[in-house]
Design a protein around this motif. Structure first.
Motif, mmCIF file in Angstrom:
data_model
loop_
_atom_site.group_PDB
_atom_site.id
_atom_site.type_symbol
_atom_site.label_atom_id
_atom_site.label_comp_id
_atom_site.label_asym_id
_atom_site.label_seq_id
_atom_site.Cartn_x
_atom_site.Cartn_y
_atom_site.Cartn_z
ATOM 1 N N UNK A 77 48.402 36.423 56.298
ATOM 2 C CA UNK A 77 47.354 37.580 56.206
ATOM 3 C C UNK A 77 45.499 37.079 56.070
ATOM 4 N N UNK A 78 45.152 37.876 57.118
ATOM 5 C CA UNK A 78 44.107 37.675 56.810
ATOM 6 C C UNK A 78 42.941 38.629 56.849
ATOM 7 N N UNK A 79 41.673 38.562 55.982
ATOM 8 C CA UNK A 79 41.407 40.009 55.219
ATOM 9 C C UNK A 79 40.142 39.367 56.465
ATOM 10 N N UNK A 80 39.102 40.377 57.522
ATOM 11 C CA UNK A 80 37.785 40.143 58.228
ATOM 12 C C UNK A 80 37.054 39.882 56.873
ATOM 13 N N UNK A 81 36.630 39.404 57.375
ATOM 14 C CA UNK A 81 34.438 39.134 56.929
ATOM 15 C C UNK A 81 33.712 40.224 56.714
ATOM 16 N N UNK A 82 33.540 41.420 58.358
ATOM 17 C CA UNK A 82 33.422 42.171 58.241
ATOM 18 C C UNK A 82 34.182 43.152 58.138
ATOM 19 N N UNK A 83 34.224 44.388 57.876
ATOM 20 C CA UNK A 83 34.851 45.373 57.655
ATOM 21 C C UNK A 83 35.597 45.988 58.493
ATOM 22 N N UNK A 100 44.992 51.816 50.664
ATOM 23 C CA UNK A 100 45.310 51.379 49.033
ATOM 24 C C UNK A 100 44.817 51.745 48.352
ATOM 25 N N UNK A 101 45.460 53.437 48.219
ATOM 26 C CA UNK A 101 45.734 54.827 47.176
ATOM 27 C C UNK A 101 47.207 54.552 47.678
ATOM 28 N N UNK A 107 48.453 46.083 41.897
ATOM 29 C CA UNK A 107 48.903 44.548 41.890
ATOM 30 C C UNK A 107 49.742 44.085 43.000
ATOM 31 N N UNK A 108 50.354 45.037 43.161
ATOM 32 C CA UNK A 108 50.730 45.249 45.490
ATOM 33 C C UNK A 108 49.691 44.896 46.146
ATOM 34 N N UNK A 109 49.072 45.763 45.801
ATOM 35 C CA UNK A 109 47.945 45.819 47.211
ATOM 36 C C UNK A 109 47.001 44.260 47.165
ATOM 37 N N UNK A 110 46.947 44.190 45.530
ATOM 38 C CA UNK A 110 46.144 43.562 45.693
ATOM 39 C C UNK A 110 46.621 41.534 46.146
ATOM 40 N N UNK A 111 47.536 41.548 45.788
ATOM 41 C CA UNK A 111 49.062 40.557 46.339
ATOM 42 C C UNK A 111 49.049 40.567 47.878
ATOM 43 N N UNK A 116 44.457 37.704 44.410
ATOM 44 C CA UNK A 116 45.411 37.673 43.461
ATOM 45 C C UNK A 116 45.320 36.702 43.226
ATOM 46 N N UNK A 117 44.416 35.469 44.472
ATOM 47 C CA UNK A 117 44.661 34.161 44.566
ATOM 48 C C UNK A 117 42.999 33.798 43.902
ATOM 49 N N UNK A 118 43.005 32.386 43.187
ATOM 50 C CA UNK A 118 41.958 32.252 42.855
ATOM 51 C C UNK A 118 40.896 31.690 43.426
ATOM 52 N N UNK A 119 39.630 31.640 43.487
ATOM 53 C CA UNK A 119 38.556 32.009 44.161
ATOM 54 C C UNK A 119 37.852 30.575 43.281
ATOM 55 N N UNK A 120 36.712 30.194 44.106
ATOM 56 C CA UNK A 120 35.553 29.628 42.970
ATOM 57 C C UNK A 120 33.812 30.439 43.848
ATOM 58 N N UNK A 121 32.777 29.357 44.033
ATOM 59 C CA UNK A 121 31.735 29.927 44.262
ATOM 60 C C UNK A 121 31.318 28.875 44.834
ATOM 61 N N UNK A 122 31.830 27.405 45.195
ATOM 62 C CA UNK A 122 31.147 26.572 45.483
ATOM 63 C C UNK A 122 30.621 26.239 47.020
ATOM 64 N N UNK A 123 30.065 26.247 47.439
ATOM 65 C CA UNK A 123 29.371 26.285 48.823
ATOM 66 C C UNK A 123 30.764 25.848 49.266
ATOM 67 N N UNK A 124 30.749 24.272 48.973
ATOM 68 C CA UNK A 124 32.014 23.084 49.574
ATOM 69 C C UNK A 124 33.148 23.888 49.730
ATOM 70 N N UNK A 125 33.654 24.891 49.137
ATOM 71 C CA UNK A 125 35.012 25.357 49.605
ATOM 72 C C UNK A 125 34.484 26.471 50.443
ATOM 73 N N UNK A 126 33.688 27.343 50.446
ATOM 74 C CA UNK A 126 33.101 27.982 51.471
ATOM 75 C C UNK A 126 33.706 27.847 52.879
ATOM 76 N N UNK A 127 33.218 26.436 53.487
ATOM 77 C CA UNK A 127 32.951 25.989 54.467
ATOM 78 C C UNK A 127 34.293 25.586 55.137
#
Length: 130
Positions: A77-83, A100-101, A107-111, A116-127
């Motif tokens: 699953x790849x969520x587009x950056x721009x909707x 989604x309604x 939780x099923x929709x989030x999964x 539900x995956x962990x994320x960081x705001x580190x710029x290195x992870x974004x690239x």
């Protein structure tokens, strides 16, 4: 409809006008379902989830209203950056649209979407590529 209009006298007497009128009505009669299919072909009618293997099966309809199944893993699953207007996510490069309604458990929709995956705001992870 063209037959009713020509038989009741509401039509015109010119053969060219009758052909043009029937052609326009016929064009929209057959092109409207085709255009609707092009717009809504990715709408997921049913979605099944196998919890053991984390595999989803999305059921959509094709132009002849035959069910088409798309099987994908949650990691596909790849969520587009721009909707997009008619795309919620991409699964194996196929755009799918879900509501989604209609999920009983949020939780099923989030999964499914990977929220539900962990994320960081580190710029290195974004690239990093996905």
């Amino acid at each position: 409809m063209p037959l009713i209009l020509t038989r009741t006298g509401l039509g015109v007497n010119s053969l060219v006008m009758k052909v043009a009128f029937c052609g326009i009505i016929g064009f929209f009669t057959f092109m409207t379902p085709v255009l609707l299919h092009l717009v809504a072909k990715g709408y997921v009618v049913r979605l099944y989830h196998n919890r053991e293997t984390d595999v989803y099966t999305a059921v959509t309809y094709n132009a002849l209203l035959v069910e088409k199944k798309t099987v994908f893993h949650q990691s596909d699953v790849k969520v587009p950056d721009v909707s997009r207007m008619f795309t919620s996510f991409y699964a194996n490069k196929k755009s799918l649209l879900i509501n989604p309604m209609l999920f009983d458990l949020p939780h099923d929709y989030n999964h499914l979407m990977g929220y539900d995956q962990p994320f960081t705001f580190d710029p290195e992870d974004m690239n990093k590529p996905d």
